[in-house]
Design a protein around this motif. Structure first.
Motif, PDB file in Angstrom:
ATOM      1  N   UNK A 331     -24.749 -24.401  19.240  1.00 13.98           N
ATOM      2  CA  UNK A 331     -23.551 -23.703  19.680  1.00 13.98           C
ATOM      3  C   UNK A 331     -22.617 -24.659  20.420  1.00 13.98           C
ATOM      4  N   UNK A 332     -21.399 -24.204  20.666  1.00  9.92           N
ATOM      5  CA  UNK A 332     -20.453 -25.017  21.427  1.00  9.92           C
ATOM      6  C   UNK A 332     -20.987 -25.292  22.831  1.00  9.92           C
ATOM      7  N   UNK A 333     -21.595 -24.272  23.454  1.00 10.04           N
ATOM      8  CA  UNK A 333     -22.126 -24.460  24.798  1.00 10.04           C
ATOM      9  C   UNK A 333     -23.271 -25.468  24.802  1.00 10.04           C
ATOM     10  N   UNK A 334     -24.126 -25.410  23.790  1.00  4.85           N
ATOM     11  CA  UNK A 334     -25.215 -26.377  23.687  1.00  4.85           C
ATOM     12  C   UNK A 334     -24.676 -27.789  23.500  1.00  4.85           C
ATOM     13  N   UNK A 335     -23.653 -27.911  22.664  1.00  5.89           N
ATOM     14  CA  UNK A 335     -23.102 -29.232  22.384  1.00  5.89           C
ATOM     15  C   UNK A 335     -22.409 -29.820  23.617  1.00  5.89           C
ATOM     16  N   UNK A 336     -21.724 -28.985  24.372  1.00  4.22           N
ATOM     17  CA  UNK A 336     -21.077 -29.471  25.585  1.00  4.22           C
ATOM     18  C   UNK A 336     -22.106 -30.024  26.560  1.00  4.22           C
ATOM     19  N   UNK A 337     -23.239 -29.362  26.669  1.00  2.55           N
ATOM     20  CA  UNK A 337     -24.294 -29.843  27.566  1.00  2.55           C
ATOM     21  C   UNK A 337     -24.937 -31.110  27.036  1.00  2.55           C
ATOM     22  N   UNK A 338     -25.021 -31.219  25.715  1.00  2.00           N
ATOM     23  CA  UNK A 338     -25.538 -32.442  25.105  1.00  2.00           C
ATOM     24  C   UNK A 338     -24.650 -33.628  25.445  1.00  2.00           C
ATOM     25  N   UNK A 339     -23.354 -33.452  25.231  1.00  2.00           N
ATOM     26  CA  UNK A 339     -22.416 -34.536  25.530  1.00  2.00           C
ATOM     27  C   UNK A 339     -22.418 -34.893  27.018  1.00  2.00           C
ATOM     28  N   UNK A 340     -22.525 -33.872  27.861  1.00  2.00           N
ATOM     29  CA  UNK A 340     -22.525 -34.125  29.305  1.00  2.00           C
ATOM     30  C   UNK A 340     -23.737 -34.944  29.722  1.00  2.00           C
ATOM     31  N   UNK A 341     -24.888 -34.667  29.115  1.00  2.00           N
ATOM     32  CA  UNK A 341     -26.101 -35.433  29.434  1.00  2.00           C
ATOM     33  C   UNK A 341     -25.927 -36.903  29.057  1.00  2.00           C
ATOM     34  N   UNK A 342     -25.390 -37.154  27.870  1.00  2.00           N
ATOM     35  CA  UNK A 342     -25.211 -38.538  27.448  1.00  2.00           C
ATOM     36  C   UNK A 342     -24.134 -39.239  28.277  1.00  2.00           C
ATOM     37  N   UNK A 343     -23.075 -38.516  28.598  1.00  2.00           N
ATOM     38  CA  UNK A 343     -22.017 -39.122  29.415  1.00  2.00           C
ATOM     39  C   UNK A 343     -22.566 -39.529  30.782  1.00  2.00           C
ATOM     40  N   UNK A 344     -23.384 -38.679  31.363  1.00  2.00           N
ATOM     41  CA  UNK A 344     -23.935 -38.961  32.692  1.00  2.00           C
ATOM     42  C   UNK A 344     -24.868 -40.157  32.680  1.00  2.00           C
ATOM     43  N   UNK A 345     -25.721 -40.230  31.678  1.00  2.00           N
ATOM     44  CA  UNK A 345     -26.793 -41.223  31.720  1.00  2.00           C
ATOM     45  C   UNK A 345     -26.500 -42.489  30.910  1.00  2.00           C
ATOM     46  N   UNK A 346     -25.573 -42.422  29.961  1.00  2.00           N
ATOM     47  CA  UNK A 346     -25.304 -43.597  29.125  1.00  2.00           C
ATOM     48  C   UNK A 346     -23.951 -44.230  29.389  1.00  2.00           C
ATOM     49  N   UNK A 347     -23.007 -43.446  29.894  1.00  2.00           N
ATOM     50  CA  UNK A 347     -21.664 -44.001  30.099  1.00  2.00           C
ATOM     51  C   UNK A 347     -21.381 -44.320  31.557  1.00  2.00           C
ATOM     52  N   UNK A 348     -21.876 -43.494  32.458  1.00  2.00           N
ATOM     53  CA  UNK A 348     -21.593 -43.728  33.855  1.00  2.00           C
ATOM     54  C   UNK A 348     -22.480 -44.837  34.416  1.00  2.00           C
ATOM     55  N   UNK A 349     -21.978 -45.528  35.389  1.00  2.00           N
ATOM     56  CA  UNK A 349     -22.737 -46.643  35.977  1.00  2.00           C
ATOM     57  C   UNK A 349     -23.924 -46.134  36.763  1.00  2.00           C
TER      58      UNK A 349
END
Length: 349
Positions: A331-349
Motif C-alpha cells: 500500500x501507499x502507507x507501507x511504501x512511505x514507511x519503507x522509504x522512510x526506513x531507508x532514508x533514515x539508515x542509508x541516506x542520513x549521516x
C-alpha cells in the motif's frame, strides 16, 4: 489458554509411547519456550546447521554485462554473476543518472515476490513487467539509490533449463533435491543473496557502508532469512510476510519453500530468525487481513522480535506497521514507511 482435558492428555501420552517405541522422542518438535536459553550467536549457529551447514566456496563473481537500457533518469544494466562456480544469476542493476564512480550512492537489493508467477522475477521490480505496484526498483532508483534486482532460483531466467519440469514442478524438484542433500531451499536462497551483496560491494558506484534490502511476500521471507548472515546490510525492510509455524500449522497454510527450515522449530519460530538481525535496522509491514500471515500469530511474532531488539539494547532499530483492513499488498502507507526506513539508515549521516 485452557489446559488440555484428560482425553487429550491420554491421546498425547499414547502417541508419545508409540513414537518412543519407534525411536522418536516426541510427537512434535519442541518450541523455543521449553529449550535452554541460547545466546544470539548460538541461535545463529544452530540456525545455520538447520539450514544445511556452512556456505559453499563462492569463487569469483565472473560478472558479465549483457545489455544497457537507458531510461528516464536512470539506466538498467542487464547482467549476470556467479553464485557458485557454474551457477549464474541473471540480474538487473538500476543506476540513477547522477550516480557515478566519483559520486557513489547507497544501494538496495530487492528480492522479488513469488505469487506463483514463475515467468517473473527481476523484471517486475525493475519495472519491465508485472504489476506496477511492485515496480519498486524503479521507485528506489528515482530516490537516488543504486538498485539490484536478481532472479531467485526457479524464477524467470532460472527456471528448469531442461524444460522437463515447468513452473512450480521445478521449484518442488529443487526443494526436494536440496533436502536429500542435507540442505534446504532457504540455504540456497541465502547463499545467492549473500552473493548479491558481494556484487554490490564490487561496484564503484556504490557506497559499500550504506547497503539495504527490501522484499515483498517471498521477498520479505528472503529479507529476514539473509539478515542474520549478512552484516553488511545496514537496513532491511520486509513487506507482508511473517508466517509463523504456529500459524502455518493451525491454519494448514501452504507457503513458499524458503519459509521451511528443517528442524528449526526445536529452537524457535520464524520471528526468532528475524530477531537475529538485531542490532541492525529492521522494519516490517503487515496487512491486518493478510491470510498468508494471520495477524494474531504475527503480532506475537512482532513482540518477540521487539523483545530481542530490546535485549540487544537497540529497540529503536526495530519498527513495524500493521495496516488495518488491508491484505497482501504494498500500500501507499507501507511504501512511505519503507522509504522512510531507508532514508533514515542509508541516506542520513
Amino acid at each position: 489458554m485452557n489446559p488440555p482435558d484428560r482425553r487429550t492428555l491420554l491421546k498425547q501420552a499414547a502417541a508419545a509411547s508409540l513414537l518412543a517405541g519407534l525411536g522418536a522422542t516426541q510427537a512434535f518438535p519442541r518450541s523455543s519456550e521449553n529449550t535452554p536459553d541460547m545466546t544470539p550467536e548460538q541461535m545463529r549457529d544452530q540456525l545455520q546447521r538447520c539450514l544445511g551447514g556452512p556456505w559453499s566456496d563462492a569463487g569469483p563473481l565472473n560478472t558479465v554485462t549483457h545489455e544497457t537500457i537507458q531510461k528516464d533518469g536512470y539506466r538498467i544494466e542487464s547482467l549476470s554473476y556467479e553464485a557458485e562456480p557454474g551457477d549464474s544469476i541473471p540480474a538487473m542493476l538500476l543506476i540513477p543518472d547522477e550516480v557515478t564512480t566519483s559520486r557513489p550512492a547507497p544501494a538496495i537489493a530487492i528480492w522479488h515476490q513469488h505469487n506463483g508467477e514463475y515467468h517473473l522475477g527481476k523484471s517486475e521490480p525493475a519495472g519491465l513487467a508485472g504489476n506496477p505496484m511492485h515496480h519498486t526498483g524503479v521507485a528506489l532508483a528515482k530516490e537516488g539509490y543504486v538498485v539490484l534486482c536478481p532472479d531467485a532460483l526457479c524464477f524467470e531466467e532460472r527456471q528448469d533449463p531442461s524444460g522437463i519440469q515447468p513452473g512450480g514442478n521445478f521449484e518442488r524438484f529443487e526443494f526436494l533435491r536440496y533436502i536429500v542433500n542435507g540442505k534446504s531451499m532457504a540455504w540456497k536462497n541465502i547463499l545467492d543473496m549473500r552473493r548479491a551483496i558481494d556484487f554490490l560491494v564490487s561496484r564503484p558506484e556504490v557506497k559499500t557502508d550504506r547497503l539495504g534490502c527490501y522484499g515483498h511476500s517471498m521477498g520479505s521471507t528472503h529479507t529476514w532469512l539473509v539478515g542474520p548472515f549478512e552484516p553488511r546490510l545496514r537496513a532491511l525492510v520486509g513487506n507482508c510476510c511473517l508466517p509463523t509455524y504456529s500459524a502455518i500449522h493451525e491454519h494448514h497454510l501452504l507457503h513458499c519453500f524458503p519459509n521451511f527450515v528443517p528442524g528449526w522449530l526445536q529452537y524457535g519460530d520464524t520471528p526468532d530468525i528475524a530477531a537475529l538481525i538485531a542490532p541492525r535496522a529492521l522494519h516490517l509491514n503487515l496487512g491486518e487481513t493478510d491470510d498468508g500471515s494471520p495477524i494474531v500469530h504475527a503480532r506475537t511474532g512482532i513482540a518477540r522480535i521487539a523483545a530481542a531488539y530490546a535485549s540487544a539494547k537497540s529497540a529503536d532499530q526495530f519498527s513495524h506497521f500493521i495496516e488495518p483492513a488491508t491484505g497482501h499488498v504494498l500500500s501507499e502507507a507501507m511504501w512511505e514507511r519503507t522509504k522512510a526506513c531507508f532514508a533514515r539508515h542509508l541516506q542520513q549521516a
